[in-house]
Scaffold this motif. Structure first.
Motif, PDB file in Angstrom:
ATOM      1  N   VAL A  22      43.785  40.828  41.395  1.00 23.53           N
ATOM      2  CA  VAL A  22      44.393  39.589  41.892  1.00 23.53           C
ATOM      3  C   VAL A  22      43.701  39.152  43.180  1.00 23.53           C
ATOM      4  CG1 VAL A  22      46.523  38.527  42.749  1.00 23.53           C
ATOM      5  CG2 VAL A  22      46.594  40.010  40.739  1.00 23.53           C
ATOM      6  N   ILE A  72      50.305  33.045  42.472  1.00 25.93           N
ATOM      7  CA  ILE A  72      49.365  33.930  41.794  1.00 25.93           C
ATOM      8  C   ILE A  72      49.576  35.367  42.266  1.00 25.93           C
ATOM      9  CG2 ILE A  72      46.920  34.577  41.586  1.00 25.93           C
ATOM     10  CD1 ILE A  72      46.310  31.521  41.682  1.00 25.93           C
ATOM     11  N   ALA A  73      49.682  35.549  43.586  1.00 24.24           N
ATOM     12  CA  ALA A  73      49.866  36.903  44.130  1.00 24.24           C
ATOM     13  C   ALA A  73      51.196  37.493  43.671  1.00 24.24           C
ATOM     14  CB  ALA A  73      49.797  36.865  45.655  1.00 24.24           C
ATOM     15  N   GLY A  77      50.951  38.380  40.033  1.00 24.11           N
ATOM     16  CA  GLY A  77      50.090  39.551  39.890  1.00 24.11           C
ATOM     17  C   GLY A  77      50.813  40.836  40.248  1.00 24.11           C
ATOM     18  N   LEU A  99      48.869  40.400  32.774  1.00 23.39           N
ATOM     19  CA  LEU A  99      47.962  40.367  33.919  1.00 23.39           C
ATOM     20  C   LEU A  99      46.600  39.846  33.482  1.00 23.39           C
ATOM     21  CD1 LEU A  99      47.260  40.935  36.871  1.00 23.39           C
ATOM     22  CD2 LEU A  99      46.756  43.300  36.209  1.00 23.39           C
ATOM     23  N   LEU A 156      44.782  36.560  35.011  1.00 23.62           N
ATOM     24  CA  LEU A 156      43.443  36.601  35.599  1.00 23.62           C
ATOM     25  C   LEU A 156      42.497  35.650  34.882  1.00 23.62           C
ATOM     26  CD1 LEU A 156      43.145  40.438  36.240  1.00 23.62           C
ATOM     27  CD2 LEU A 156      43.793  38.640  37.859  1.00 23.62           C
ATOM     28  N   CYS A 183      43.351  32.144  36.020  1.00 23.93           N
ATOM     29  CA  CYS A 183      42.895  31.905  37.389  1.00 23.93           C
ATOM     30  C   CYS A 183      41.380  31.788  37.465  1.00 23.93           C
ATOM     31  CB  CYS A 183      43.405  33.006  38.308  1.00 23.93           C
ATOM     32  SG  CYS A 183      45.189  32.978  38.522  1.00 23.93           S
TER      33      CYS A 183
END
Length: 96
Positions: free
Chosen positions: A21, A57-58, A61, A72, A76, A79
């Motif tokens: 992440v 996002i964090a 993640g 996950l 990813l 992103c």
């Protein structure tokens, strides 16, 4: 721009965020810098769309801590595609 760079350095040092992440967030640094150059409110507003995106996002993640988790992997991939698209956008279109 220096403050945005320091903020990204702090993110990269945060071990509560998984390495994959952090790598994705690092890819968004250039886009965030581009936004900051055009919109100085990014530094004054925690609710700015750039920070909201990165926080989400964090947080997402962290919800999928297992490296083999398909969710996950999907996050990813999304992103990575987003970072690629934003990096190709003209400077005037860098805001999310």
């Amino acid at each position: 721009a220096a403050l945005v760079t320091r903020l990204f350095a702090a993110i990269q040092a945060d071990t509560l965020v998984s390495a994959p992440v952090r790598a994705v967030l690092a890819r968004l640094q250039v886009a965030a810098l581009r936004v900051a150059l055009q919109d100085s409110s990014i530094l004054d507003a925690p609710a700015h769309p750039v920070w909201q995106l990165m926080n989400r996002i964090a947080a997402t993640g962290r919800s999928y801590p297992a490296a083999g988790d398909k969710r996950l992997a999907a996050l990813l991939a999304f992103c990575d595609a987003l970072a690629e698209e934003v990096s190709r956008a003209p400077v005037g279109d860098a805001t999310p």
